[in-house]
Design a protein around this motif. Structure first.
Motif, mmCIF file in Angstrom:
data_model
loop_
_atom_site.group_PDB
_atom_site.id
_atom_site.type_symbol
_atom_site.label_atom_id
_atom_site.label_comp_id
_atom_site.label_asym_id
_atom_site.label_seq_id
_atom_site.Cartn_x
_atom_site.Cartn_y
_atom_site.Cartn_z
ATOM 1 N N LEU A 7 7.617 -1.823 14.341
ATOM 2 C CA LEU A 7 7.736 -0.892 13.222
ATOM 3 C C LEU A 7 6.355 -0.577 12.671
ATOM 4 O O LEU A 7 5.560 -1.485 12.428
ATOM 5 C CB LEU A 7 8.599 -1.527 12.134
ATOM 6 C CG LEU A 7 9.174 -0.589 11.062
ATOM 7 C CD1 LEU A 7 10.242 0.315 11.672
ATOM 8 C CD2 LEU A 7 9.770 -1.412 9.933
ATOM 9 N N HIS A 8 6.052 0.692 12.480
ATOM 10 C CA HIS A 8 4.758 1.027 11.876
ATOM 11 C C HIS A 8 4.829 2.317 11.082
ATOM 12 O O HIS A 8 5.719 3.142 11.273
ATOM 13 C CB HIS A 8 3.646 1.106 12.937
ATOM 14 C CG HIS A 8 3.741 2.291 13.863
ATOM 15 N ND1 HIS A 8 4.556 2.326 14.958
ATOM 16 C CD2 HIS A 8 3.093 3.492 13.832
ATOM 17 C CE1 HIS A 8 4.414 3.481 15.594
ATOM 18 N NE2 HIS A 8 3.543 4.201 14.927
ATOM 19 N N VAL A 9 3.885 2.426 10.149
ATOM 20 C CA VAL A 9 3.779 3.599 9.283
ATOM 21 C C VAL A 9 2.329 4.052 9.281
ATOM 22 O O VAL A 9 1.424 3.267 8.987
ATOM 23 C CB VAL A 9 4.226 3.273 7.836
ATOM 24 C CG1 VAL A 9 4.046 4.497 6.942
ATOM 25 C CG2 VAL A 9 5.669 2.793 7.802
ATOM 26 N N LYS A 10 2.100 5.308 9.588
ATOM 27 C CA LYS A 10 0.747 5.839 9.618
ATOM 28 C C LYS A 10 0.251 6.125 8.206
ATOM 29 O O LYS A 10 0.999 6.574 7.351
ATOM 30 C CB LYS A 10 0.685 7.129 10.439
ATOM 31 C CG LYS A 10 0.778 6.914 11.938
ATOM 32 C CD LYS A 10 0.576 8.221 12.678
ATOM 33 C CE LYS A 10 0.613 8.012 14.183
ATOM 34 N NZ LYS A 10 0.434 9.302 14.911
ATOM 35 N N GLY A 11 -1.051 5.854 7.982
ATOM 36 C CA GLY A 11 -1.700 6.225 6.743
ATOM 37 C C GLY A 11 -2.632 7.391 6.991
ATOM 38 O O GLY A 11 -2.615 8.001 8.057
ATOM 39 N N ARG A 12 -3.470 7.695 6.018
ATOM 40 C CA ARG A 12 -4.388 8.829 6.181
ATOM 41 C C ARG A 12 -5.415 8.582 7.269
ATOM 42 O O ARG A 12 -5.735 9.461 8.065
ATOM 43 C CB ARG A 12 -5.099 9.107 4.860
ATOM 44 C CG ARG A 12 -4.198 9.695 3.768
ATOM 45 C CD ARG A 12 -4.986 10.032 2.527
ATOM 46 N NE ARG A 12 -4.140 10.650 1.494
ATOM 47 C CZ ARG A 12 -4.589 11.042 0.326
ATOM 48 N NH1 ARG A 12 -5.881 10.906 0.015
ATOM 49 N NH2 ARG A 12 -3.765 11.581 -0.564
ATOM 50 N N ARG A 13 -5.946 7.366 7.305
ATOM 51 C CA ARG A 13 -6.978 7.053 8.287
ATOM 52 C C ARG A 13 -6.551 5.953 9.250
ATOM 53 O O ARG A 13 -6.801 6.029 10.437
ATOM 54 C CB ARG A 13 -8.277 6.641 7.582
ATOM 55 C CG ARG A 13 -8.870 7.764 6.713
ATOM 56 C CD ARG A 13 -10.163 7.331 6.058
ATOM 57 N NE ARG A 13 -10.730 8.386 5.234
ATOM 58 C CZ ARG A 13 -11.840 8.267 4.525
ATOM 59 N NH1 ARG A 13 -12.511 7.107 4.528
ATOM 60 N NH2 ARG A 13 -12.290 9.277 3.800
ATOM 61 N N THR A 14 -5.934 4.928 8.724
ATOM 62 C CA THR A 14 -5.437 3.835 9.548
ATOM 63 C C THR A 14 -3.967 3.615 9.233
ATOM 64 O O THR A 14 -3.429 4.197 8.288
ATOM 65 C CB THR A 14 -6.217 2.528 9.272
ATOM 66 O OG1 THR A 14 -6.062 2.178 7.881
ATOM 67 C CG2 THR A 14 -7.704 2.710 9.571
ATOM 68 N N ASP A 15 -3.343 2.766 10.010
ATOM 69 C CA ASP A 15 -1.931 2.492 9.781
ATOM 70 C C ASP A 15 -1.728 1.857 8.410
ATOM 71 O O ASP A 15 -2.381 0.868 8.065
ATOM 72 C CB ASP A 15 -1.394 1.541 10.858
ATOM 73 C CG ASP A 15 -1.149 2.259 12.182
ATOM 74 O OD1 ASP A 15 -1.034 3.496 12.168
ATOM 75 O OD2 ASP A 15 -1.064 1.568 13.209
ATOM 76 N N LEU A 16 -0.809 2.425 7.636
ATOM 77 C CA LEU A 16 -0.430 1.803 6.377
ATOM 78 C C LEU A 16 0.334 0.512 6.673
ATOM 79 O O LEU A 16 0.191 -0.489 5.971
ATOM 80 C CB LEU A 16 0.438 2.764 5.561
ATOM 81 C CG LEU A 16 0.930 2.277 4.200
ATOM 82 C CD1 LEU A 16 -0.246 1.889 3.307
ATOM 83 C CD2 LEU A 16 1.784 3.345 3.540
ATOM 84 N N LEU A 17 1.117 0.561 7.734
ATOM 85 C CA LEU A 17 1.795 -0.634 8.233
ATOM 86 C C LEU A 17 1.540 -0.729 9.721
ATOM 87 O O LEU A 17 2.038 0.082 10.504
ATOM 88 C CB LEU A 17 3.301 -0.552 7.977
ATOM 89 C CG LEU A 17 4.147 -1.679 8.584
ATOM 90 C CD1 LEU A 17 3.789 -3.016 7.968
ATOM 91 C CD2 LEU A 17 5.633 -1.387 8.431
ATOM 92 N N PRO A 18 0.723 -1.694 10.181
ATOM 93 C CA PRO A 18 0.486 -1.851 11.608
ATOM 94 C C PRO A 18 1.747 -2.331 12.305
ATOM 95 O O PRO A 18 2.636 -2.912 11.660
ATOM 96 C CB PRO A 18 -0.625 -2.911 11.665
ATOM 97 C CG PRO A 18 -0.518 -3.656 10.395
ATOM 98 C CD PRO A 18 -0.025 -2.672 9.373
ATOM 99 N N PRO A 19 1.879 -2.076 13.613
ATOM 100 C CA PRO A 19 3.104 -2.441 14.326
ATOM 101 C C PRO A 19 3.531 -3.883 14.061
ATOM 102 O O PRO A 19 2.752 -4.818 14.236
ATOM 103 C CB PRO A 19 2.720 -2.228 15.789
ATOM 104 C CG PRO A 19 1.692 -1.138 15.738
ATOM 105 C CD PRO A 19 0.888 -1.426 14.503
ATOM 106 N N THR A 20 4.759 -4.033 13.604
ATOM 107 C CA THR A 20 5.277 -5.336 13.197
ATOM 108 C C THR A 20 6.677 -5.532 13.763
ATOM 109 O O THR A 20 7.510 -4.633 13.699
ATOM 110 C CB THR A 20 5.330 -5.435 11.660
ATOM 111 O OG1 THR A 20 4.007 -5.266 11.131
ATOM 112 C CG2 THR A 20 5.883 -6.773 11.208
ATOM 113 N N SER A 21 6.914 -6.716 14.304
ATOM 114 C CA SER A 21 8.229 -7.070 14.837
ATOM 115 C C SER A 21 8.721 -8.330 14.141
ATOM 116 O O SER A 21 7.940 -9.262 13.913
ATOM 117 C CB SER A 21 8.165 -7.311 16.349
ATOM 118 O OG SER A 21 7.723 -6.151 17.034
ATOM 119 N N LEU A 22 10.009 -8.362 13.812
ATOM 120 C CA LEU A 22 10.565 -9.540 13.144
ATOM 121 C C LEU A 22 12.084 -9.483 13.190
ATOM 122 O O LEU A 22 12.676 -8.461 13.526
ATOM 123 C CB LEU A 22 10.080 -9.628 11.694
ATOM 124 C CG LEU A 22 10.303 -8.418 10.784
ATOM 125 C CD1 LEU A 22 11.702 -8.437 10.153
ATOM 126 C CD2 LEU A 22 9.243 -8.367 9.687
#
Length: 230
Positions: A7-22
């Motif tokens: 799961l990830h969420v893109k931000g303006r420059r970098t990922d707001l949420l980097p790929p995460t599994s749980l």
């Protein structure tokens, strides 16, 4: 069960949420560590269906529609999102939160009897900013569970109110272990408590399970850093 893959969420420059599994099972408390508040909040919002992810997969009890996830989940005390306003009294906060419960589940819920039944009369006239961390956690989680259809509890950064896990961890463990209402409970934290041996993850990677499945180096580093700081 809550199942999350990359799961990830893109931000303006970098990922707001980097790929995460749980994974978070009913009857368990999962702690997810991350040193950035914006990433912890992004994860909490996504896990509770309040933010649409850029990519990855998320499913609740085998279903993937975000609407189903949102209806089954409650987001608790997320800074800048739904944390209680400081100028509110506990009584007013309870009135506001009970009013948000769908009418078909709300019945005749009123703040005064609710405070009495749930043993919060002693703090009813306090401002929310005056609440001790432990009582704050008890109150906000009780309000989240006033909706009988809440099965997933997502708590955003409870350790920002107290560095002592005793102020928030026992309450979350108690809720997850309630046989009468088995919940999946997820809490984002700055770092894992030193003695925590339950399910855990780090934002960016899936890392640990209490039965002894492989843990990534990052969780080991987090625990060593915590122990060294004692």
């Amino acid at each position: 069960m809550l199942s999350v893959q990359q799961l990830h969420v893109k931000g303006r420059r970098t990922d707001l949420l980097p790929p995460t599994s749980l994974q978070a099972k009913r009857g368990e408390l999962l702690l997810v560590a991350g040193d950035r508040q914006d990433q912890r909040t992004a994860l909490a919002l996504t896990l509770s269906g309040r933010m649409k992810p850029t990519g990855g997969r998320i499913a609740w009890d085998g279903t993937r529609p975000i609407k189903e996830l949102r209806l089954a989940s409650a987001l608790v005390d997320s800074p800048g999102v739904n944390e209680p306003e400081q100028h509110l009294s506990v009584r007013d906060l309870v009135t506001e939160d009970l009013a948000l419960i769908p009418r078909r589940y709300r019945g005749a819920l009123l703040s005064k009897p609710w405070l009495k039944v749930n043993s919060f009369e002693d703090i009813a006239d306090l401002w929310t900013e005056q609440l001790p961390p432990g009582r704050r956690m008890e109150l906000l989680t009780a309000l989240a569970l006033a909706n009988p259809h809440t099965d997933l509890l997502v708590v955003d950064s409870p350790d920002r109110h107290s560095a002592d896990p005793a102020d928030w961890l026992p309450r979350l463990e108690q809720l997850a272990d309630d046989g009468g209402r088995p919940l999946a409970v997820v809490a984002t934290v700055t770092a894992l408590p030193p003695l925590w041996r339950g399910p855990a993850a780090v934002i960016g990677n899936s890392i640990h399970h209490p039965q002894g499945t492989p843990a990534l180096a990052k969780v080991i580093e987090l625990r060593l850093e915590t122990e060294d700081a004692k």
